[in-house]
Design a protein around this motif. Structure first.
Motif, PDB file in Angstrom:
ATOM      1  N   PRO A 462      34.898  46.475  41.409  1.00 19.23           N
ATOM      2  CA  PRO A 462      35.471  45.081  41.911  1.00 19.23           C
ATOM      3  C   PRO A 462      37.552  45.841  41.935  1.00 19.23           C
ATOM      4  O   PRO A 462      38.540  44.342  42.041  1.00 19.23           O
ATOM      5  N   PHE A 463      37.981  46.318  41.996  1.00 19.79           N
ATOM      6  CA  PHE A 463      39.319  46.359  41.440  1.00 19.79           C
ATOM      7  C   PHE A 463      39.259  47.849  43.924  1.00 19.79           C
ATOM      8  O   PHE A 463      40.337  47.833  43.578  1.00 19.79           O
ATOM      9  N   GLY A 464      38.440  48.554  43.565  1.00 16.47           N
ATOM     10  CA  GLY A 464      38.970  48.944  44.752  1.00 16.47           C
ATOM     11  C   GLY A 464      38.416  50.774  44.658  1.00 16.47           C
ATOM     12  O   GLY A 464      38.564  50.563  43.155  1.00 16.47           O
ATOM     13  N   ALA A 465      39.214  51.525  45.057  1.00 18.31           N
ATOM     14  CA  ALA A 465      39.341  52.911  44.742  1.00 18.31           C
ATOM     15  C   ALA A 465      39.949  53.365  46.225  1.00 18.31           C
ATOM     16  O   ALA A 465      40.159  52.687  46.546  1.00 18.31           O
ATOM     17  N   GLY A 466      39.984  54.720  45.220  1.00 19.24           N
ATOM     18  CA  GLY A 466      40.752  55.882  46.152  1.00 19.24           C
ATOM     19  C   GLY A 466      42.332  55.400  46.382  1.00 19.24           C
ATOM     20  O   GLY A 466      43.365  54.219  45.906  1.00 19.24           O
ATOM     21  N   ARG A 467      43.513  55.453  47.603  1.00 22.04           N
ATOM     22  CA  ARG A 467      44.733  55.308  47.354  1.00 22.04           C
ATOM     23  C   ARG A 467      45.155  53.659  47.374  1.00 22.04           C
ATOM     24  O   ARG A 467      46.095  53.305  47.071  1.00 22.04           O
ATOM     25  N   ARG A 468      44.260  53.777  47.854  1.00 21.71           N
ATOM     26  CA  ARG A 468      44.657  51.837  47.880  1.00 21.71           C
ATOM     27  C   ARG A 468      44.002  50.839  46.989  1.00 21.71           C
ATOM     28  O   ARG A 468      44.046  49.548  46.729  1.00 21.71           O
ATOM     29  N   MET A 469      43.833  51.038  45.821  1.00 20.03           N
ATOM     30  CA  MET A 469      43.074  50.665  45.007  1.00 20.03           C
ATOM     31  C   MET A 469      44.106  49.622  44.041  1.00 20.03           C
ATOM     32  O   MET A 469      44.924  50.020  44.296  1.00 20.03           O
ATOM     33  N   CYS A 470      43.526  48.756  43.441  1.00 17.78           N
ATOM     34  CA  CYS A 470      44.161  47.825  42.457  1.00 17.78           C
ATOM     35  C   CYS A 470      45.312  48.196  41.623  1.00 17.78           C
ATOM     36  O   CYS A 470      44.661  49.373  41.426  1.00 17.78           O
ATOM     37  N   PRO A 471      46.023  48.208  41.939  1.00 17.68           N
ATOM     38  CA  PRO A 471      47.290  48.960  41.064  1.00 17.68           C
ATOM     39  C   PRO A 471      47.305  48.128  39.474  1.00 17.68           C
ATOM     40  O   PRO A 471      48.188  48.359  39.112  1.00 17.68           O
ATOM     41  N   GLY A 472      46.610  46.916  40.081  1.00 15.85           N
ATOM     42  CA  GLY A 472      47.432  45.451  39.023  1.00 15.85           C
ATOM     43  C   GLY A 472      46.355  45.386  37.593  1.00 15.85           C
ATOM     44  O   GLY A 472      46.048  44.353  37.183  1.00 15.85           O
ATOM     45  N   ILE A 473      44.728  46.501  37.566  1.00 18.88           N
ATOM     46  CA  ILE A 473      44.092  46.446  36.585  1.00 18.88           C
ATOM     47  C   ILE A 473      44.099  45.752  35.143  1.00 18.88           C
ATOM     48  O   ILE A 473      44.258  44.596  34.782  1.00 18.88           O
ATOM     49  N   ALA A 474      45.386  46.147  34.976  1.00 22.87           N
ATOM     50  CA  ALA A 474      45.810  46.469  33.552  1.00 22.87           C
ATOM     51  C   ALA A 474      46.298  44.907  32.808  1.00 22.87           C
ATOM     52  O   ALA A 474      45.758  44.713  31.976  1.00 22.87           O
ATOM     53  N   PHE A 475      47.350  44.236  33.743  1.00 24.13           N
ATOM     54  CA  PHE A 475      47.953  43.260  34.451  1.00 24.13           C
ATOM     55  C   PHE A 475      46.170  41.683  34.243  1.00 24.13           C
ATOM     56  O   PHE A 475      46.857  40.710  33.617  1.00 24.13           O
ATOM     57  N   GLY A 476      45.646  42.267  35.068  1.00 27.13           N
ATOM     58  CA  GLY A 476      44.158  41.813  36.035  1.00 27.13           C
ATOM     59  C   GLY A 476      43.800  41.015  34.990  1.00 27.13           C
ATOM     60  O   GLY A 476      42.819  39.829  34.031  1.00 27.13           O
ATOM     61  N   LEU A 477      43.150  42.150  33.360  1.00 27.91           N
ATOM     62  CA  LEU A 477      42.225  41.935  32.172  1.00 27.91           C
ATOM     63  C   LEU A 477      42.829  41.649  31.962  1.00 27.91           C
ATOM     64  O   LEU A 477      42.448  40.829  30.989  1.00 27.91           O
ATOM     65  N   ALA A 478      44.316  41.904  31.147  1.00 21.78           N
ATOM     66  CA  ALA A 478      44.894  40.973  30.648  1.00 21.78           C
ATOM     67  C   ALA A 478      44.918  40.066  30.774  1.00 21.78           C
ATOM     68  O   ALA A 478      44.982  39.131  29.976  1.00 21.78           O
ATOM     69  N   SER A 479      44.897  39.643  31.647  1.00 20.09           N
ATOM     70  CA  SER A 479      45.018  37.636  32.023  1.00 20.09           C
ATOM     71  C   SER A 479      43.607  36.649  31.704  1.00 20.09           C
ATOM     72  O   SER A 479      43.871  36.141  32.194  1.00 20.09           O
ATOM     73  N   VAL A 480      42.590  37.480  31.788  1.00 22.73           N
ATOM     74  CA  VAL A 480      41.479  37.234  31.972  1.00 22.73           C
ATOM     75  C   VAL A 480      40.786  37.226  30.272  1.00 22.73           C
ATOM     76  O   VAL A 480      40.178  36.704  29.718  1.00 22.73           O
ATOM     77  N   GLU A 481      41.394  38.412  29.611  1.00 22.09           N
ATOM     78  CA  GLU A 481      40.583  38.470  28.214  1.00 22.09           C
ATOM     79  C   GLU A 481      40.879  38.277  27.178  1.00 22.09           C
ATOM     80  O   GLU A 481      39.983  36.826  26.896  1.00 22.09           O
ATOM     81  N   LEU A 482      42.818  37.727  26.533  1.00 18.64           N
ATOM     82  CA  LEU A 482      42.524  36.403  25.792  1.00 18.64           C
ATOM     83  C   LEU A 482      42.241  34.803  26.203  1.00 18.64           C
ATOM     84  O   LEU A 482      41.949  34.708  25.079  1.00 18.64           O
ATOM     85  N   PRO A 483      42.595  34.476  27.239  1.00 22.08           N
ATOM     86  CA  PRO A 483      42.257  33.517  27.908  1.00 22.08           C
ATOM     87  C   PRO A 483      40.890  33.014  27.474  1.00 22.08           C
ATOM     88  O   PRO A 483      40.827  31.633  26.643  1.00 22.08           O
ATOM     89  N   LEU A 484      39.912  33.979  28.149  1.00 19.85           N
ATOM     90  CA  LEU A 484      38.778  33.696  27.769  1.00 19.85           C
ATOM     91  C   LEU A 484      37.834  33.376  26.157  1.00 19.85           C
ATOM     92  O   LEU A 484      37.438  32.909  26.012  1.00 19.85           O
ATOM     93  N   ALA A 485      38.831  34.991  25.456  1.00 19.33           N
ATOM     94  CA  ALA A 485      38.047  34.882  24.138  1.00 19.33           C
ATOM     95  C   ALA A 485      38.593  33.898  23.865  1.00 19.33           C
ATOM     96  O   ALA A 485      38.448  32.378  22.641  1.00 19.33           O
ATOM     97  N   SER A 486      39.797  32.843  23.270  1.00 17.09           N
ATOM     98  CA  SER A 486      40.330  32.208  23.248  1.00 17.09           C
ATOM     99  C   SER A 486      39.440  30.998  23.663  1.00 17.09           C
ATOM    100  O   SER A 486      39.356  29.622  22.583  1.00 17.09           O
TER     101      SER A 486
END
Ligand code: HEM
Length: 538
Positions: A462-486
């Motif tokens: 889902p985030f791609g791979a290699g040199r061009r993979m997503c650099p925003g994984i931590a940011f993205g997951l943080a934006s999903v986990e807290l709202p969903l759990a809440s």
């Protein structure tokens, strides 16, 4: 035809009806002749190009693919379906490395983990660039952002800033209070809204508010204008606009299709907005009011780097563009799908709700630094990303040197698409109820539990791979986990007018991201009281 504007009718219509009819049908035939000539010219031009390419490709073993027509190439095979679905169906017939001709663009589509590994690991450097279509050229200021910059020194410099300064785990953590405040505000709005609630709007507003505050320290004053701009970008950046697919005719295709005008207007709106935000920030900095250390927002960081001669203003705007578009859109889409799948699968909903309530009921709210205690919630998110990667075709790559992929020649300049949506639904690698939402498949001890979804394994990308993979994984997951759990802690959820949840509509919309097509209309019932609003409002 000449109109008599006073009478609002053709000036000669009453007197010379017969002559008029004749001249109308003549001009109709002239138009048809002209149209036939233009079409023939197009067809001949494409046929010549095809012959030249065929001669040049002499001796090459190009990947197989469906039959092609002059001018449009393979596009007729994609009509009527979403591109990632049509490409998966075609790949089943033509193989894991398949050649399509999208207008003028030779495009290799890879659809199995082995083929993806070749592109994104074994030969990552060869495929480390991106094609820049006419629309994206306009939207990204000529590829001056991270996501569409051609591979080279400029991209390396921006990518380094993104990875080491903007999107580090530490920086993401520093925005925790913002996320918690924005989630609490969203919960209150959902709680007080008329029933049922259109959740897509709430989720988009939440993610964009939190992203704006992380980027510039404050909410966006023109959020609706901004969100309309994001919608336009998602529509324009599919790569399927006429001006993108026929680059040598882009001036004509752009005029006929109107896409280039839309792209320019969208660029003007968003970049003017970013310009205004930067101005405000600069004034604040001059007044000595810039943040420091952990309190810095992303724009503070970028402007400091700019002051030290690191990046120019064009690059700053383009990076902000990436954070807003790549960041907020993908996270909101993931949240929307996770919630929709839970509605469709009441057992999973029951299980994840019980887990969240057991952990947080006593405290009355979800606390981000305790989210690690949850297990099933993370499996739910992973399963949602398997079935609904927000970027189903990732972002396209560009072949920089002639090479081979699984034995097939890929000429330089070929666009390469990795069908991440097809990888997640590959029966060979996901044999157990492939199309069904089953978070349990990732439970400890299973084969799937070992599959990494951050670019190390190629069954799930889902985030791609290699040199061009997503650099925003931590940011993205943080934006999903807290709202969903809440949302799960405080409310029970049901879809009104849906008697059989398995019938819940899961159709995707056309766009660079695969959003849900229908509104996410849900009825929340309050179960755990909402956190009290802060004394002075958020
Ligand atoms: C659930 C959330 C997200 C998903 C699923 C996602 C997915 C992706 C994917 C598939 C790519 C292309 C990777 C490739 O070509 O191999 C990508 C690239 C990128 N993403 Fe994300 N993303 C998410 C969140 C974010 C966030 C929050 C940010 C920034 C704040 C971000 C910034 C970027 C950038 C800058 C690139 C381009 C990287 C490059 O070309 O060097 N993404 N993302």
């Amino acid at each position: 035809m000449v109109w008599n504007h006073e009478l609002h009718r053709p000036s000669l219509a009453t007197q010379h009806q017969m002559e008029d009819t004749t001249s109308q049908s003549q001009s109709h035939y002239y138009f048809l002749y002209l149209w036939a000539l233009v079409s023939l010219a197009f067809a001949l031009a494409a046929y010549r190009r095809f012959l030249t390419a065929a001669r040049a490709n002499g001796g090459l073993q190009l990947p197989p693919g469906p039959w092609q027509l002059p001018v449009i190439g393979s596009l007729h095979h994609l009509v009527g379906q979403l591109p990632h679905r049509a490409m998966r169906d075609l790949a089943r017939r033509h193989g894991p490395v398949m050649l399509l001709q999208l207008g003028e663009l030779p495009t290799v589509v890879v659809s199995t983990p082995d083929a993806a590994r070749e592109v994104m690991r074994t030969q990552d450097l060869t495929f480390a660039s991106r094609p820049l279509t006419a629309s994206m050229r306009v939207l990204t200021n000529d590829g001056r952002d991270v996501a569409f910059a051609p591979y080279g020194e400029y991209w390396r410099q921006l990518r380094k800033i993104a990875v080491t300064e903007l999107l580090t785990a530490r920086r993401v953590l520093s925005f925790r209070a913002i996320r918690e405040e924005e989630v609490a505000a969203m919960l209150r709005q959902v709680g007080s809204a008329a029933r049922p609630v259109e959740m897509r709007a709430h989720l988009t507003a939440l993610v964009s508010n939190a992203t704006f505050r992380a980027v510039m320290g404050d909410r966006c004053k023109q959020r609706d204008v901004f969100l309309r701009g994001v919608d336009e970008v998602i529509q324009l950046s599919t790569g399927f606009n006429p001006a993108d697919m026929w680059p040598s005719w882009s001036w004509l295709a752009g005029r006929l299709s109107n896409d280039m005008r839309r792209a320019k207007e969208c660029h003007a709106t968003l970049y003017d907005m970013f310009g205004g935000i930067i101005e405000e920030h600069l004034e604040r900095m001059e007044g000595g009011g810039d943040g420091n250390g952990e309190a810095m927002d992303l724009l503070d960081v970028l402007l400091k780097i700019h002051k030290d001669g690191g990046v120019d203003m064009v690059a700053i705007k383009a990076v902000i563009f990436d954070v807003f578009i790549a960041g907020s859109e993908s996270s909101a889409t993931t949240l929307e799908w996770a919630l929709a799948e839970l509605i469709k699968n009441p057992e999973a909903m029951k299980k994840v709700t019980a887990e969240v309530r057991q952990a947080f009921d006593a405290g009355g709210r979800v606390v981000e630094d305790r989210l690690g205690e949850l297990t099933y919630l993370h499996l739910v998110i992973r399963e949602a990303l398997r079935l609904h990667p927000p970027l189903p075709l990732l972002l396209p790559r560009l072949c920089r040197e002639p090479c081979k992929v699984l034995g097939f020649d890929v000429p330089r300049g070929t666009q390469v698409i990795v069908n991440a949506w097809a990888l997640g639904r590959d029966e060979q690698h996901w044999p157990d109820a492939t199309e069904e939402f089953r978070p349990e498949r990732f439970e400890a001890g299973t084969r799937a539990a070992m599959v990494d979804f951050r670019g190390a394994d190629f069954e799930l990308l889902p985030f791609g791979a290699g040199r061009r993979m997503c650099p925003g994984i931590a940011f993205g997951l943080a934006s999903v986990e807290l709202p969903l759990a809440s949302l799960l802690l405080h409310f029970d959820w049901e879809a009104p007018d849906v008697s059989d949840p398995t019938e819940f509509d899961m159709t995707e919309a056309f766009g660079a991201t695969a959003r849900r097509n229908a509104n996410l209309l849900l009825r929340p019932s309050l179960r755990v009281p909402l956190p009290a609003p802060p004394a002075q409002g958020v």
